[in-house]
Design a protein around this motif. Structure first.
Motif, PDB file in Angstrom:
ATOM      1  N   ASP A   1       9.962  28.414 -10.016  1.00 36.01           N
ATOM      2  CA  ASP A   1       8.987  29.424  -9.612  1.00 36.01           C
ATOM      3  C   ASP A   1       8.603  29.237  -8.135  1.00 36.01           C
ATOM      4  O   ASP A   1       8.540  28.133  -7.635  1.00 36.01           O
ATOM      5  N   ILE A   2       8.314  30.331  -7.486  1.00 38.45           N
ATOM      6  CA  ILE A   2       7.909  30.263  -6.092  1.00 38.45           C
ATOM      7  C   ILE A   2       6.441  29.878  -5.993  1.00 38.45           C
ATOM      8  O   ILE A   2       5.615  30.333  -6.776  1.00 38.45           O
ATOM      9  N   GLN A   3       6.127  29.016  -5.052  1.00 42.67           N
ATOM     10  CA  GLN A   3       4.758  28.565  -4.834  1.00 42.67           C
ATOM     11  C   GLN A   3       4.265  29.069  -3.486  1.00 42.67           C
ATOM     12  O   GLN A   3       5.026  29.099  -2.519  1.00 42.67           O
ATOM     13  N   MET A   4       2.988  29.469  -3.448  1.00 47.00           N
ATOM     14  CA  MET A   4       2.364  29.906  -2.213  1.00 47.00           C
ATOM     15  C   MET A   4       1.233  28.928  -1.883  1.00 47.00           C
ATOM     16  O   MET A   4       0.343  28.703  -2.712  1.00 47.00           O
ATOM     17  N   THR A   5       1.273  28.352  -0.695  1.00 47.69           N
ATOM     18  CA  THR A   5       0.307  27.332  -0.296  1.00 47.69           C
ATOM     19  C   THR A   5      -0.464  27.801   0.922  1.00 47.69           C
ATOM     20  O   THR A   5       0.137  28.080   1.967  1.00 47.69           O
ATOM     21  N   GLN A   6      -1.775  27.878   0.785  1.00 48.25           N
ATOM     22  CA  GLN A   6      -2.617  28.286   1.902  1.00 48.25           C
ATOM     23  C   GLN A   6      -3.301  27.086   2.534  1.00 48.25           C
ATOM     24  O   GLN A   6      -3.657  26.114   1.854  1.00 48.25           O
ATOM     25  N   SER A   7      -3.525  27.181   3.841  1.00 48.05           N
ATOM     26  CA  SER A   7      -4.313  26.166   4.531  1.00 48.05           C
ATOM     27  C   SER A   7      -5.080  26.797   5.686  1.00 48.05           C
ATOM     28  O   SER A   7      -4.615  27.772   6.279  1.00 48.05           O
ATOM     29  N   PRO A   8      -6.292  26.270   5.986  1.00 50.06           N
ATOM     30  CA  PRO A   8      -6.984  25.269   5.189  1.00 50.06           C
ATOM     31  C   PRO A   8      -7.564  25.884   3.916  1.00 50.06           C
ATOM     32  O   PRO A   8      -7.507  27.092   3.744  1.00 50.06           O
ATOM     33  N   SER A   9      -8.152  25.069   3.063  1.00 44.50           N
ATOM     34  CA  SER A   9      -8.790  25.618   1.859  1.00 44.50           C
ATOM     35  C   SER A   9     -10.180  26.154   2.190  1.00 44.50           C
ATOM     36  O   SER A   9     -10.665  27.075   1.526  1.00 44.50           O
ATOM     37  N   THR A  10     -10.821  25.552   3.179  1.00 44.23           N
ATOM     38  CA  THR A  10     -12.086  26.080   3.687  1.00 44.23           C
ATOM     39  C   THR A  10     -12.102  25.920   5.193  1.00 44.23           C
ATOM     40  O   THR A  10     -11.453  25.013   5.733  1.00 44.23           O
ATOM     41  N   LEU A  11     -12.820  26.791   5.858  1.00 47.59           N
ATOM     42  CA  LEU A  11     -13.032  26.644   7.291  1.00 47.59           C
ATOM     43  C   LEU A  11     -14.387  27.211   7.655  1.00 47.59           C
ATOM     44  O   LEU A  11     -14.870  28.162   7.030  1.00 47.59           O
ATOM     45  N   SER A  12     -14.983  26.614   8.663  1.00 48.85           N
ATOM     46  CA  SER A  12     -16.281  27.036   9.162  1.00 48.85           C
ATOM     47  C   SER A  12     -16.126  27.356  10.641  1.00 48.85           C
ATOM     48  O   SER A  12     -15.605  26.531  11.403  1.00 48.85           O
ATOM     49  N   ALA A  13     -16.542  28.552  11.034  1.00 46.54           N
ATOM     50  CA  ALA A  13     -16.390  28.969  12.418  1.00 46.54           C
ATOM     51  C   ALA A  13     -17.591  29.807  12.844  1.00 46.54           C
ATOM     52  O   ALA A  13     -18.353  30.297  11.992  1.00 46.54           O
ATOM     53  N   SER A  14     -17.739  29.970  14.133  1.00 42.83           N
ATOM     54  CA  SER A  14     -18.873  30.722  14.681  1.00 42.83           C
ATOM     55  C   SER A  14     -18.505  32.179  14.907  1.00 42.83           C
ATOM     56  O   SER A  14     -17.320  32.521  15.052  1.00 42.83           O
ATOM     57  N   VAL A  15     -19.516  33.023  14.930  1.00 46.28           N
ATOM     58  CA  VAL A  15     -19.304  34.428  15.240  1.00 46.28           C
ATOM     59  C   VAL A  15     -18.611  34.531  16.608  1.00 46.28           C
ATOM     60  O   VAL A  15     -19.002  33.847  17.568  1.00 46.28           O
ATOM     61  N   GLY A  16     -17.574  35.352  16.663  1.00 46.07           N
ATOM     62  CA  GLY A  16     -16.811  35.522  17.889  1.00 46.07           C
ATOM     63  C   GLY A  16     -15.585  34.639  17.997  1.00 46.07           C
ATOM     64  O   GLY A  16     -14.720  34.875  18.841  1.00 46.07           O
ATOM     65  N   ASP A  17     -15.485  33.632  17.146  1.00 47.79           N
ATOM     66  CA  ASP A  17     -14.326  32.729  17.167  1.00 47.79           C
ATOM     67  C   ASP A  17     -13.068  33.445  16.679  1.00 47.79           C
ATOM     68  O   ASP A  17     -13.130  34.385  15.886  1.00 47.79           O
ATOM     69  N   ARG A  18     -11.937  32.944  17.130  1.00 45.44           N
ATOM     70  CA  ARG A  18     -10.631  33.377  16.615  1.00 45.44           C
ATOM     71  C   ARG A  18     -10.287  32.446  15.461  1.00 45.44           C
ATOM     72  O   ARG A  18     -10.332  31.228  15.601  1.00 45.44           O
ATOM     73  N   VAL A  19      -9.940  33.031  14.331  1.00 45.27           N
ATOM     74  CA  VAL A  19      -9.689  32.264  13.114  1.00 45.27           C
ATOM     75  C   VAL A  19      -8.276  32.550  12.621  1.00 45.27           C
ATOM     76  O   VAL A  19      -7.840  33.714  12.588  1.00 45.27           O
TER      77      VAL A  19
END
Lengths: 109, 120
Positions: free
Chosen positions: A1-19
Protein backbone atom coordinates in the motif's frame (compact mmCIF):
# COMPACT_ATOMS: atom_id res chain seq x y z
CA UNK A 1 0.00 0.00 0.00
CA UNK A 2 1.12 3.55 -0.66
CA UNK A 3 1.93 5.66 2.38
CA UNK A 4 1.67 9.44 2.63
CA UNK A 5 3.90 11.14 5.22
CA UNK A 6 3.47 14.76 6.22
CA UNK A 7 5.93 16.95 8.06
CA UNK A 8 5.99 18.63 10.42
CA UNK A 9 3.08 17.25 12.45
CA UNK A 10 2.64 20.63 14.13
CA UNK A 11 4.06 24.07 13.51
CA UNK A 12 3.71 27.43 15.18
CA UNK A 13 4.25 30.61 13.20
CA UNK A 14 3.45 34.31 13.37
CA UNK A 15 0.98 36.26 11.28
CA UNK A 16 2.70 37.24 8.04
CA UNK A 17 5.17 34.34 8.09
CA UNK A 18 5.73 32.09 5.09
CA UNK A 19 4.77 28.54 6.02
CA UNK A 20 5.65 25.33 4.17
CA UNK A 21 4.22 21.86 4.76
CA UNK A 22 5.73 18.78 3.10
CA UNK A 23 3.99 15.62 1.96
CA UNK A 24 5.97 12.60 0.78
CA UNK A 25 4.55 9.57 -1.03
CA UNK A 26 6.15 6.16 -0.60
CA UNK A 27 5.76 5.58 -4.37
CA UNK A 28 5.27 7.87 -7.34
CA UNK A 29 1.84 9.43 -7.72
CA UNK A 30 2.70 11.78 -10.60
CA UNK A 31 0.74 14.96 -9.75
CA UNK A 32 -2.34 13.24 -8.31
CA UNK A 33 -2.26 15.07 -5.01
CA UNK A 34 -4.73 17.27 -3.17
CA UNK A 35 -4.51 19.45 -0.07
CA UNK A 36 -7.29 20.11 2.45
CA UNK A 37 -7.81 22.48 5.36
CA UNK A 38 -9.82 21.32 8.37
CA UNK A 39 -10.94 23.42 11.30
CA UNK A 40 -12.20 21.89 14.58
CA UNK A 41 -15.67 20.42 14.31
CA UNK A 42 -15.86 21.02 10.56
CA UNK A 43 -15.48 18.88 7.47
CA UNK A 44 -12.28 19.26 5.45
CA UNK A 45 -12.20 21.88 2.71
CA UNK A 46 -10.43 21.36 -0.60
CA UNK A 47 -7.60 23.87 -1.21
CA UNK A 48 -5.42 22.46 -3.98
CA UNK A 49 -5.85 19.65 -6.54
CA UNK A 50 -3.49 18.05 -9.02
CA UNK A 51 -0.58 19.24 -6.89
CA UNK A 52 -0.72 22.92 -7.85
CA UNK A 53 -4.22 23.91 -8.95
CA UNK A 54 -5.99 26.30 -6.61
CA UNK A 55 -9.62 25.45 -5.93
CA UNK A 56 -12.08 28.22 -6.82
CA UNK A 57 -12.49 30.70 -3.99
CA UNK A 58 -9.33 29.73 -2.10
CA UNK A 59 -7.09 32.72 -1.28
CA UNK A 60 -4.05 33.13 -3.50
CA UNK A 61 -1.70 33.02 -0.51
CA UNK A 62 -2.10 29.23 -0.71
CA UNK A 63 -0.02 27.41 -3.32
CA UNK A 64 1.07 23.87 -4.03
CA UNK A 65 4.00 22.35 -5.85
CA UNK A 66 5.79 19.07 -6.45
CA UNK A 67 5.45 15.83 -8.37
CA UNK A 68 6.18 12.11 -8.16
CA UNK A 69 6.92 11.61 -4.44
CA UNK A 70 7.52 15.04 -2.90
CA UNK A 71 5.01 17.84 -2.56
CA UNK A 72 4.65 21.09 -0.65
CA UNK A 73 1.84 23.34 0.46
CA UNK A 74 2.91 26.94 1.02
CA UNK A 75 1.06 29.74 2.75
CA UNK A 76 2.85 32.88 1.59
CA UNK A 77 1.68 35.16 4.41
CA UNK A 78 0.04 33.39 7.32
CA UNK A 79 -3.28 34.86 8.48
CA UNK A 80 -5.18 34.24 11.73
CA UNK A 81 -7.90 32.40 9.79
CA UNK A 82 -5.31 29.86 8.59
CA UNK A 83 -5.10 28.21 12.00
CA UNK A 84 -6.20 24.67 11.14
CA UNK A 85 -5.01 21.16 10.35
CA UNK A 86 -3.87 20.50 6.80
CA UNK A 87 -3.99 17.12 5.05
CA UNK A 88 -2.58 15.86 1.79
CA UNK A 89 -4.31 13.08 -0.18
CA UNK A 90 -3.16 10.97 -3.11
CA UNK A 91 -5.62 9.87 -5.75
CA UNK A 92 -3.55 8.01 -8.29
CA UNK A 93 -5.55 5.36 -10.17
CA UNK A 94 -2.50 3.10 -9.99
CA UNK A 95 -3.29 2.25 -6.37
CA UNK A 96 -6.45 0.64 -5.05
CA UNK A 97 -7.05 3.00 -2.15
CA UNK A 98 -7.22 6.76 -1.72
CA UNK A 99 -4.78 7.74 1.00
CA UNK A 100 -4.37 10.73 3.30
CA UNK A 101 -1.32 12.02 5.07
CA UNK A 102 -1.35 12.20 8.85
CA UNK A 103 -2.00 15.93 9.00
CA UNK A 104 -0.13 19.09 10.00
CA UNK A 105 -1.56 21.33 12.68
CA UNK A 106 -0.78 25.00 12.09
CA UNK A 107 -0.94 27.28 15.09
CA UNK A 108 -0.63 31.05 15.24
CA UNK A 109 1.93 32.40 17.73
CA UNK B 1 -25.20 24.44 -4.21
CA UNK B 2 -24.15 20.91 -3.29
CA UNK B 3 -25.66 19.66 -0.04
CA UNK B 4 -24.84 16.30 1.57
CA UNK B 5 -26.66 15.36 4.77
CA UNK B 6 -25.63 12.22 6.64
CA UNK B 7 -27.81 10.41 9.15
CA UNK B 8 -27.99 7.10 10.95
CA UNK B 9 -25.07 7.40 13.30
CA UNK B 10 -25.31 6.48 16.95
CA UNK B 11 -24.17 4.13 19.69
CA UNK B 12 -23.89 0.43 18.88
CA UNK B 13 -22.33 -2.51 20.68
CA UNK B 14 -19.30 -4.35 19.31
CA UNK B 15 -20.45 -6.92 16.78
CA UNK B 16 -23.54 -4.91 15.97
CA UNK B 17 -24.77 -3.29 12.77
CA UNK B 18 -25.69 0.17 11.62
CA UNK B 19 -26.79 1.75 8.33
CA UNK B 20 -25.73 5.25 7.44
CA UNK B 21 -27.56 7.36 4.87
CA UNK B 22 -26.54 10.44 2.93
CA UNK B 23 -29.18 12.61 1.24
CA UNK B 24 -27.72 14.52 -1.68
CA UNK B 25 -28.98 17.62 -3.48
CA UNK B 26 -27.73 20.46 -5.64
CA UNK B 27 -26.09 18.30 -8.30
CA UNK B 28 -26.89 15.40 -10.60
CA UNK B 29 -26.43 12.62 -8.05
CA UNK B 30 -26.88 9.82 -10.59
CA UNK B 31 -23.84 11.04 -12.56
CA UNK B 32 -21.23 11.16 -9.81
CA UNK B 33 -19.06 8.75 -7.87
CA UNK B 34 -19.70 8.88 -4.14
CA UNK B 35 -17.46 8.02 -1.19
CA UNK B 36 -17.43 7.55 2.55
CA UNK B 37 -14.48 8.94 4.53
CA UNK B 38 -14.11 8.59 8.31
CA UNK B 39 -12.18 10.34 11.04
CA UNK B 40 -11.47 9.12 14.53
CA UNK B 41 -11.78 11.96 17.04
CA UNK B 42 -8.57 13.97 17.14
CA UNK B 43 -6.96 11.86 14.45
CA UNK B 44 -6.54 11.81 10.69
CA UNK B 45 -8.78 11.01 7.75
CA UNK B 46 -9.34 7.53 6.32
CA UNK B 47 -11.03 6.74 3.02
CA UNK B 48 -13.57 3.94 3.60
CA UNK B 49 -15.41 3.13 0.39
CA UNK B 50 -16.55 4.37 -3.04
CA UNK B 51 -19.28 3.56 -5.52
CA UNK B 52 -19.64 4.53 -9.16
CA UNK B 53 -22.54 6.48 -10.58
CA UNK B 54 -24.85 3.54 -11.36
CA UNK B 55 -23.83 1.41 -8.40
CA UNK B 56 -22.17 -1.36 -10.40
CA UNK B 57 -18.62 -0.80 -9.10
CA UNK B 58 -17.55 -0.56 -5.46
CA UNK B 59 -14.26 -0.51 -3.54
CA UNK B 60 -13.35 -0.70 0.11
CA UNK B 61 -10.44 0.02 2.40
CA UNK B 62 -8.81 -3.15 3.69
CA UNK B 63 -9.89 -2.22 7.22
CA UNK B 64 -13.60 -2.57 6.37
CA UNK B 65 -13.59 -5.08 3.51
CA UNK B 66 -16.07 -7.90 4.10
CA UNK B 67 -17.86 -5.98 6.87
CA UNK B 68 -19.11 -2.80 5.21
CA UNK B 69 -21.25 -2.45 2.08
CA UNK B 70 -21.80 0.73 0.09
CA UNK B 71 -24.88 1.23 -2.08
CA UNK B 72 -26.99 3.97 -3.60
CA UNK B 73 -30.53 4.72 -4.69
CA UNK B 74 -30.36 7.19 -7.56
CA UNK B 75 -34.15 7.59 -7.59
CA UNK B 76 -33.94 8.89 -4.02
CA UNK B 77 -30.59 10.73 -4.40
CA UNK B 78 -29.33 8.78 -1.42
CA UNK B 79 -26.07 7.02 -0.58
CA UNK B 80 -25.85 4.26 2.03
CA UNK B 81 -23.20 2.52 4.11
CA UNK B 82 -24.23 -0.76 5.72
CA UNK B 83 -21.83 -1.54 8.55
CA UNK B 84 -21.76 -5.03 10.09
CA UNK B 85 -19.54 -6.75 12.67
CA UNK B 86 -18.68 -3.34 14.07
CA UNK B 87 -15.54 -3.01 16.17
CA UNK B 88 -14.46 -0.44 18.73
CA UNK B 89 -11.93 0.92 16.24
CA UNK B 90 -14.75 1.74 13.80
CA UNK B 91 -15.74 4.57 16.15
CA UNK B 92 -15.44 7.75 14.09
CA UNK B 93 -17.24 10.56 12.33
CA UNK B 94 -18.33 9.29 8.92
CA UNK B 95 -18.44 11.79 6.06
CA UNK B 96 -20.32 11.42 2.80
CA UNK B 97 -18.22 12.92 0.01
CA UNK B 98 -18.61 13.48 -3.71
CA UNK B 99 -16.04 13.69 -6.46
CA UNK B 100 -16.52 15.16 -9.92
CA UNK B 101 -13.64 13.57 -11.79
CA UNK B 102 -14.25 9.86 -11.36
CA UNK B 103 -13.49 7.30 -8.68
CA UNK B 104 -9.81 8.26 -8.35
CA UNK B 105 -10.22 11.89 -7.57
CA UNK B 106 -9.92 14.58 -4.96
CA UNK B 107 -12.85 15.15 -2.63
CA UNK B 108 -14.82 18.17 -3.74
CA UNK B 109 -17.83 18.41 -1.42
CA UNK B 110 -18.32 16.98 2.07
CA UNK B 111 -21.29 16.45 4.35
CA UNK B 112 -21.23 17.55 7.98
CA UNK B 113 -20.57 14.00 9.17
CA UNK B 114 -22.39 11.55 11.44
CA UNK B 115 -20.82 10.08 14.57
CA UNK B 116 -20.69 6.32 15.01
CA UNK B 117 -19.72 5.07 18.46
CA UNK B 118 -19.00 1.39 18.98
CA UNK B 119 -18.90 0.60 22.67
CA UNK B 120 -20.27 -1.86 25.20
Amino acid sequence: DIQMTQSPSTLSASVGDRVTITCRASQSISSWLAWYQQKPGKAPKLLIYKASNLEFGVPSRFSGSGSETEFTLTISSLQPDDSATYYCQQYSSFYSALTFGGGTKVEIK
Amino acid sequence: EVDLVESGGGLVQPGGSLRLSCAASGFTFSSQWMHWVRQVSGQGLEWVSRINSDGTSTDYADSVKGRFSISRDNAKNTLYLEMNSLRVDDTAVYYCVTTFCGGDCYFEDWGQGTLVTVSS
